[in-house]
Design a protein around this motif. Structure first.
Motif, PDB file in Angstrom:
ATOM      1  N   ALA A   6       0.553  -0.760   0.159  1.00 48.57           N
ATOM      2  CA  ALA A   6      -0.358  -0.263  -0.049  1.00 48.57           C
ATOM      3  C   ALA A   6       0.901   1.249  -0.077  1.00 48.57           C
ATOM      4  N   PHE A   7       0.091   2.525  -1.001  1.00 48.30           N
ATOM      5  CA  PHE A   7       1.262   3.645  -0.819  1.00 48.30           C
ATOM      6  C   PHE A   7       0.048   4.710  -0.554  1.00 48.30           C
ATOM      7  N   VAL A   8       0.342   5.379   0.377  1.00 42.52           N
ATOM      8  CA  VAL A   8      -0.267   7.202   1.089  1.00 42.52           C
ATOM      9  C   VAL A   8       0.416   7.523   0.891  1.00 42.52           C
ATOM     10  N   ASP A  65      -1.598  11.306 -11.438  1.00 44.43           N
ATOM     11  CA  ASP A  65      -2.682  10.468 -11.092  1.00 44.43           C
ATOM     12  C   ASP A  65      -3.531   9.244 -10.004  1.00 44.43           C
ATOM     13  N   ASP A  66      -4.184   9.615  -9.021  1.00 46.38           N
ATOM     14  CA  ASP A  66      -3.671   8.462  -7.905  1.00 46.38           C
ATOM     15  C   ASP A  66      -4.779   6.987  -8.235  1.00 46.38           C
ATOM     16  N   ASP A  67      -5.889   7.540  -8.931  1.00 45.18           N
ATOM     17  CA  ASP A  67      -6.687   6.588  -9.468  1.00 45.18           C
ATOM     18  C   ASP A  67      -5.673   5.261 -10.156  1.00 45.18           C
ATOM     19  N   VAL A  90      -2.964   6.190  -2.639  1.00 46.92           N
ATOM     20  CA  VAL A  90      -3.737   5.800  -1.769  1.00 46.92           C
ATOM     21  C   VAL A  90      -3.633   7.216  -0.853  1.00 46.92           C
ATOM     22  N   THR A  91      -4.741   8.381  -0.895  1.00 44.99           N
ATOM     23  CA  THR A  91      -4.964  10.222  -0.274  1.00 44.99           C
ATOM     24  C   THR A  91      -4.789  10.520   1.086  1.00 44.99           C
ATOM     25  N   ALA A  92      -3.890  10.917   1.845  1.00 46.15           N
ATOM     26  CA  ALA A  92      -4.453  10.439   3.169  1.00 46.15           C
ATOM     27  C   ALA A  92      -5.503  12.364   3.912  1.00 46.15           C
ATOM     28  N   ASP A  93      -6.376  12.444   3.022  1.00 43.88           N
ATOM     29  CA  ASP A  93      -6.533  13.459   3.904  1.00 43.88           C
ATOM     30  C   ASP A  93      -6.130  14.279   4.309  1.00 43.88           C
ATOM     31  N   SER A  94      -6.400  14.536   5.191  1.00 44.91           N
ATOM     32  CA  SER A  94      -5.828  15.566   6.101  1.00 44.91           C
ATOM     33  C   SER A  94      -4.889  15.441   7.212  1.00 44.91           C
ATOM     34  N   LYS A 133     -10.303   0.875  -1.363  1.00 44.63           N
ATOM     35  CA  LYS A 133     -11.314  -0.052  -0.028  1.00 44.63           C
ATOM     36  C   LYS A 133     -10.463   1.298   1.704  1.00 44.63           C
ATOM     37  N   ILE A 134      -8.857   0.908   1.317  1.00 47.65           N
ATOM     38  CA  ILE A 134      -8.459   1.969   2.520  1.00 47.65           C
ATOM     39  C   ILE A 134      -8.790   3.487   2.263  1.00 47.65           C
ATOM     40  N   GLN A 135      -8.715   3.486   1.052  1.00 43.85           N
ATOM     41  CA  GLN A 135      -9.391   4.521   1.047  1.00 43.85           C
ATOM     42  C   GLN A 135     -10.304   4.975   0.736  1.00 43.85           C
ATOM     43  N   SER A 136     -11.630   4.415   1.331  1.00 41.50           N
ATOM     44  CA  SER A 136     -12.477   4.669   1.764  1.00 41.50           C
ATOM     45  C   SER A 136     -12.614   4.598   3.323  1.00 41.50           C
ATOM     46  N   PHE A 137     -11.358   4.512   4.111  1.00 46.95           N
ATOM     47  CA  PHE A 137     -11.089   4.577   5.069  1.00 46.95           C
ATOM     48  C   PHE A 137     -10.608   5.708   5.994  1.00 46.95           C
TER      49      PHE A 137
END
Length: 323
Positions: free
Chosen positions: A263-265, A282-284, A289-293, A315-319
């Motif tokens: 996994a790469f965030v 181009d994350d998609d 995965v992006t870390a939000d804030s 799924k990880i992105q949804s978390f």
């Protein structure tokens, strides 16, 4: 815990609040409470020593032990709240882990001290008093794990240590949830993200996947990522510049890492930086995965918990979007 002895459980782990010399936290939780006789008189308190370490020495095993003890204690109806005494260097990481894994709406409050007990103007006694008082307040229920220092109440999700001064703990971009005034909390806002009873993560964990943080800097080369990927890590958090940027020289290696199952965030080394998905990267397409804030250190905590359930980046992105 013997439920007939008290309503507030205090779990001591060491840290500067217990440090009587420049090197070791030697004071026990019992000793710290004994130095606060007003607490003992006003609140029903039971103290347990969970660890006796400086916070840089806190490990995932300490986290699991703390979470298990807290969840077990909350099965007793008489326990109204729990206070954890912790060193400040990694306090925010422990607090966020508990924020995601404790399965109760009862208050869990993390306190520490910026000045050791023997220092001029030591703040440990006041922080401990505020922590116990807050843990005893019904108004603190349902707000997730709280951090109290310097009379300010912060959410475990947002708070970070910013300086070595008394006002070290801040919630950049969000501000505190409230403050302690005359031993009572005054709240101004609530956290919208999922936590505690409402988080997606189970409480009966026995291990945490290994996740590394790799920091970007001028001249960073792909061999840093390759070295981490070739070790026993299951995920990487990239502490990028600005909005989590990756140098062009890094992208092929990061893409290969994801294709190999890690996994790469993308996060940012900048305090209070929201990571905009598919912005410059181009994350998609790359499976990032992006870390939000979340800061890199908190993104690591959430990724560790996420990897216990899945390695699917969607799924990880949804978390990350909801916690």
């Amino acid at each position: 815990m013997e439920t007939d002895k008290g309503n507030i459980l205090v779990l001591a782990t060491g840290g500067s609040i217990a440090q009587t010399s420049p090197s070791d936290p030697t004071l026990t939780g019992e000793a710290l409470l004994a130095a606060n006789p007003e607490l003992k008189e006003k609140f029903g308190i039971v103290v347990e020593q969970i660890a006796q370490v400086s916070s840089p020495d806190i490990t995932a095993e300490h986290w699991l032990g703390l979470a298990n003890r807290i969840n077990k204690a909350f099965t007793h109806d008489k326990v109204r709240g729990i206070v954890v005494m912790h060193g400040t260097d990694t306090l925010e990481e422990t607090a966020f882990f508990l924020h995601l894994i404790v399965k109760s709406d009862k208050p869990v409050v993390i306190v520490g001290a910026m000045r050791r007990p023997y220092a001029l103007g030591a703040d440990g006694a006041a922080n401990l008093y505020h922590g116990v008082a807050l843990a005893d307040c019904p108004e603190a229920r349902g707000r997730g794990v709280l951090v109290v220092l310097n009379s300010e109440i912060h959410s475990a999700r947002d708070v970070t240590k910013t300086t070595i001064n008394l006002d070290a703990f801040k919630s950049p971009g969000c501000g505190p949830l409230g403050q302690m005034v005359n031993g009572r909390p005054i709240f101004y806002r609530r956290l919208e993200r999922s936590h505690t009873l409402w988080s997606a993560f189970a409480s009966d964990l026995r291990r945490l996947p290994s996740v590394a943080i790799v920091c970007s800097y001028v001249g960073v080369t792909p061999d840093i990522l390759q070295a981490v990927a070739s070790s026993a890590y299951e995920g990487i958090v990239w502490a990028g510049t600005g909005s989590g940027s990756l140098p062009k020289a890094i992208v092929p290696t990061a893409r290969a890492i994801v294709k190999n199952g890690l996994a790469f965030v993308r996060s940012s080394r900048v305090n209070c930086s929201y990571i905009r998905r598919n912005d410059e990267v181009d994350d998609d397409a790359l499976g990032f995965v992006t870390a939000d804030s979340l800061s890199p250190q908190k993104a690591r905590v959430l990724l560790m918990l996420s990897l216990n359930q899945t390695n699917d980046p969607v799924k990880i992105q949804s978390f990350f979007d909801t916690h």
